[in-house]
Scaffold this motif. Structure first.
Motif, PDB file in Angstrom:
ATOM      1  N   LEU A  84      16.143   6.189 -10.095  1.00 22.68           N
ATOM      2  CA  LEU A  84      17.504   5.617  -8.713  1.00 22.68           C
ATOM      3  C   LEU A  84      15.937   5.026  -7.482  1.00 22.68           C
ATOM      4  N   PHE A  85      14.940   5.076  -7.738  1.00 19.51           N
ATOM      5  CA  PHE A  85      13.811   4.444  -6.592  1.00 19.51           C
ATOM      6  C   PHE A  85      13.428   2.936  -6.983  1.00 19.51           C
ATOM      7  N   SER A 133       0.893  -1.371  -0.068  1.00 17.01           N
ATOM      8  CA  SER A 133       0.231  -0.003  -0.359  1.00 17.01           C
ATOM      9  C   SER A 133       0.906   0.997  -0.120  1.00 17.01           C
ATOM     10  N   PHE A 134       1.959   0.617  -0.064  1.00 16.25           N
ATOM     11  CA  PHE A 134       2.975   2.444   0.171  1.00 16.25           C
ATOM     12  C   PHE A 134       2.989   3.295  -1.374  1.00 16.25           C
ATOM     13  N   VAL A 171      13.202   2.123   2.807  1.00 12.06           N
ATOM     14  CA  VAL A 171      11.909   1.683   2.406  1.00 12.06           C
ATOM     15  C   VAL A 171      11.775   0.940   0.361  1.00 12.06           C
ATOM     16  N   THR A 172      12.080   2.028  -0.442  1.00 15.94           N
ATOM     17  CA  THR A 172      11.977   0.936  -1.186  1.00 15.94           C
ATOM     18  C   THR A 172      13.185   0.059  -1.029  1.00 15.94           C
ATOM     19  N   ILE A 173      14.275  -0.200  -1.361  1.00 11.99           N
ATOM     20  CA  ILE A 173      15.030  -1.582  -1.191  1.00 11.99           C
ATOM     21  C   ILE A 173      14.268  -2.185  -0.257  1.00 11.99           C
ATOM     22  N   THR A 174      13.630  -1.938   0.755  1.00 17.85           N
ATOM     23  CA  THR A 174      13.156  -3.415   1.849  1.00 17.85           C
ATOM     24  C   THR A 174      11.816  -3.550   1.338  1.00 17.85           C
TER      25      THR A 174
END
Length: 127
Positions: A98-99, A12-13, A41-44
């Protein structure tokens, strides 16, 4: 059934325009805290998606977030007006890359650790 829905909750992020939020945080605090926070957060989430085998949901979330980001730019959201200098599209493209790269890094490490058995949930002996 409820357990499967709880497993999908981190995705949901992608309903949050994190690219714009990171830039607004960076502009307001005059630092790179926002970008580093959302990179973590995105790598996780990339790692988590690979671990629970939901890469397709990760791709769908990225598409939704990119469309949401560009919709905010087109609608001239106040969030975008905080940080843009000339064209917000010029800022958006490198951040999206990047993300996405950080998510691919998380997926890579989850794959490596699953291959080695470090993320295995099997508690039995392998004799």
């Amino acid at each position: 059934m409820m357990y499967k829905k709880i497993l999908l909750l981190p995705f949901s992020f992608y309903l949050v325009p994190y690219m714009h939020l990171s830039l607004a945080i960076d502009y307001l605090f005059d630092s790179l805290i926002g970008i580093f926070l959302f990179m973590i957060v995105t790598i996780t989430i990339g790692f988590y998606a690979k671990k629970i085998h939901c890469i397709s949901l990760l791709i769908l979330g990225n598409i939704i977030n990119i469309l949401l980001s560009y919709t905010l730019i087109v609608l001239k959201s106040p969030l975008v007006e905080l940080y843009h200098s000339s064209s917000p599209f010029i800022v958006a493209i490198p951040l999206i890359i990047l993300f996405l790269f950080t998510q691919l890094t998380g997926i890579f490490w989850a794959h490596v650790l699953q291959k080695e058995g470090a993320l295995s949930t099997d508690k039995g002996n392998k004799n």
